[in-house]
Design a protein around this motif. Structure first.
Motif, PDB file in Angstrom:
ATOM      1  N   VAL A  28       0.869  -1.174   0.000  1.00  0.00           N
ATOM      2  CA  VAL A  28       0.000   0.000   0.000  1.00  0.00           C
ATOM      3  C   VAL A  28       0.906   1.224   0.000  1.00  0.00           C
ATOM      4  N   ARG A  29       0.602   2.162  -0.882  1.00  0.00           N
ATOM      5  CA  ARG A  29       1.414   3.373  -0.989  1.00  0.00           C
ATOM      6  C   ARG A  29       0.492   4.572  -1.113  1.00  0.00           C
ATOM      7  N   ALA A  30       0.980   5.718  -0.669  1.00  0.00           N
ATOM      8  CA  ALA A  30       0.216   6.956  -0.808  1.00  0.00           C
ATOM      9  C   ALA A  30       1.179   8.107  -1.030  1.00  0.00           C
ATOM     10  N   ALA A  31       0.732   9.103  -1.794  1.00  0.00           N
ATOM     11  CA  ALA A  31       1.528  10.303  -2.061  1.00  0.00           C
ATOM     12  C   ALA A  31       0.580  11.488  -2.148  1.00  0.00           C
TER      13      ALA A  31
ATOM     14  N   GLY B  83       6.742  10.979 -11.742  1.00  0.00           N
ATOM     15  CA  GLY B  83       7.789  10.572 -10.799  1.00  0.00           C
ATOM     16  C   GLY B  83       7.296   9.573  -9.768  1.00  0.00           C
ATOM     17  N   THR B  84       6.098   9.796  -9.259  1.00  0.00           N
ATOM     18  CA  THR B  84       5.528   8.901  -8.247  1.00  0.00           C
ATOM     19  C   THR B  84       5.280   7.518  -8.832  1.00  0.00           C
ATOM     20  N   LEU B  85       4.639   7.462  -9.989  1.00  0.00           N
ATOM     21  CA  LEU B  85       4.354   6.163 -10.613  1.00  0.00           C
ATOM     22  C   LEU B  85       5.640   5.440 -11.004  1.00  0.00           C
ATOM     23  N   SER B  86       6.641   6.173 -11.453  1.00  0.00           N
ATOM     24  CA  SER B  86       7.920   5.560 -11.784  1.00  0.00           C
ATOM     25  C   SER B  86       8.564   4.963 -10.532  1.00  0.00           C
ATOM     26  N   ALA B  87       8.563   5.712  -9.443  1.00  0.00           N
ATOM     27  CA  ALA B  87       9.140   5.217  -8.184  1.00  0.00           C
ATOM     28  C   ALA B  87       8.404   3.983  -7.673  1.00  0.00           C
TER      29      ALA B  87
ATOM     30  N   VAL C 119      -3.616  17.098  -4.539  1.00  0.00           N
ATOM     31  CA  VAL C 119      -3.769  15.895  -5.353  1.00  0.00           C
ATOM     32  C   VAL C 119      -3.189  14.745  -4.546  1.00  0.00           C
ATOM     33  N   SER C 120      -3.920  13.647  -4.481  1.00  0.00           N
ATOM     34  CA  SER C 120      -3.393  12.481  -3.780  1.00  0.00           C
ATOM     35  C   SER C 120      -3.507  11.256  -4.667  1.00  0.00           C
ATOM     36  N   LEU C 121      -2.596  10.336  -4.451  1.00  0.00           N
ATOM     37  CA  LEU C 121      -2.576   9.076  -5.170  1.00  0.00           C
ATOM     38  C   LEU C 121      -2.390   7.973  -4.149  1.00  0.00           C
ATOM     39  N   HIS C 122      -3.239   6.979  -4.210  1.00  0.00           N
ATOM     40  CA  HIS C 122      -3.187   5.855  -3.280  1.00  0.00           C
ATOM     41  C   HIS C 122      -3.168   4.571  -4.091  1.00  0.00           C
ATOM     42  N   CYS C 123      -2.328   3.655  -3.706  1.00  0.00           N
ATOM     43  CA  CYS C 123      -2.213   2.387  -4.407  1.00  0.00           C
ATOM     44  C   CYS C 123      -2.302   1.261  -3.392  1.00  0.00           C
ATOM     45  N   ASP C 124      -3.157   0.293  -3.663  1.00  0.00           N
ATOM     46  CA  ASP C 124      -3.166  -0.912  -2.847  1.00  0.00           C
ATOM     47  C   ASP C 124      -3.066  -2.116  -3.783  1.00  0.00           C
ATOM     48  N   ARG C 125      -3.358  -3.283  -3.291  1.00  0.00           N
ATOM     49  CA  ARG C 125      -3.173  -4.498  -4.087  1.00  0.00           C
ATOM     50  C   ARG C 125      -4.062  -4.560  -5.328  1.00  0.00           C
ATOM     51  N   THR C 126      -5.194  -3.910  -5.311  1.00  0.00           N
ATOM     52  CA  THR C 126      -6.130  -4.054  -6.426  1.00  0.00           C
ATOM     53  C   THR C 126      -6.482  -2.757  -7.143  1.00  0.00           C
ATOM     54  N   ARG C 127      -6.263  -1.607  -6.543  1.00  0.00           N
ATOM     55  CA  ARG C 127      -6.743  -0.349  -7.113  1.00  0.00           C
ATOM     56  C   ARG C 127      -5.714   0.777  -6.966  1.00  0.00           C
ATOM     57  N   LEU C 128      -5.803   1.705  -7.920  1.00  0.00           N
ATOM     58  CA  LEU C 128      -5.163   3.013  -7.808  1.00  0.00           C
ATOM     59  C   LEU C 128      -6.293   4.006  -7.604  1.00  0.00           C
ATOM     60  N   ARG C 129      -6.118   4.936  -6.680  1.00  0.00           N
ATOM     61  CA  ARG C 129      -7.135   5.960  -6.429  1.00  0.00           C
ATOM     62  C   ARG C 129      -6.459   7.322  -6.535  1.00  0.00           C
ATOM     63  N   LEU C 130      -6.922   8.130  -7.482  1.00  0.00           N
ATOM     64  CA  LEU C 130      -6.442   9.492  -7.674  1.00  0.00           C
ATOM     65  C   LEU C 130      -7.531  10.419  -7.165  1.00  0.00           C
ATOM     66  N   ALA C 131      -7.162  11.422  -6.376  1.00  0.00           N
ATOM     67  CA  ALA C 131      -8.152  12.339  -5.825  1.00  0.00           C
ATOM     68  C   ALA C 131      -7.629  13.768  -5.872  1.00  0.00           C
ATOM     69  N   VAL C 132      -8.533  14.702  -6.177  1.00  0.00           N
ATOM     70  CA  VAL C 132      -8.203  16.132  -6.186  1.00  0.00           C
ATOM     71  C   VAL C 132      -9.193  16.820  -5.254  1.00  0.00           C
TER      72      VAL C 132
END
Length: 150
Positions: A10-13, A35-39, A70-83
């Motif tokens: 699980v990741r968040a930025a 940059g975030t997605l590349s990392a 802007v936030s980006l959250h990634c878990d095992r099944t989904r990416l969630r982008l929020a503004v």
């Protein structure tokens, strides 16, 4: 014997957008997202998420008010982008006029996302969208190593 699937943590930025910066907010958002997605070794999501983020940030700055995050959250099944912004407008997919020069942004978001919506929190609103997280075997061939490395 089966090969274990790679664990996707699980990741968040988070990115706070300042409108008094010399670089346009949409450009900064795309660079941060790239940059975030590349990392995170998820670069194969960058083209679509950059387009979605550009639309949502532009809407927030055009129809909402500062501050914008802007936030980006990634878990095992989904990416969630929020503004998130301080505006009180409600995003919606408009019936398009073929001659119109604007009003197609939420059509793009709707087409590229699994789900999207708007959530209110007191004086702010968050427009969010989700996309399915592809397992390594389903990732585009040019980026399958990115997904395995995660």
């Amino acid at each position: 014997m089966t090969t274990p699937r790679p664990r996707i943590p699980v990741r968040a930025a988070l990115l706070a957008i300042c409108t008094d910066h010399s670089t346009p907010p949409a450009s900064r958002t795309r660079a941060w997202l790239r940059g975030t997605l590349s990392a995170w070794h998820l670069s194969y999501h960058e083209p679509d998420l950059s387009l979605i983020a550009t639309e949502l940030v532009t809407n927030a700055l055009t129809h909402g008010s500062s501050p914008v995050t802007v936030s980006l959250h990634c878990d095992r099944t989904r990416l969630r982008l929020a503004v998130t912004d301080a505006g009180d407008g409600q995003p919606r997919v408009l019936d398009g006029d073929d001659e119109a020069t604007c009003g197609r942004g939420m059509h793009i978001v709707n087409a590229l996302c699994e789900q999207w919506g708007c959530t209110r929190h007191g004086t702010t609103k968050t427009v969010w969208c989700t996309r399915r997280q592809l397992p390594a075997a389903s990732a585009p061939a040019s980026h399958s190593q990115d997904a395995v490395a995660a």
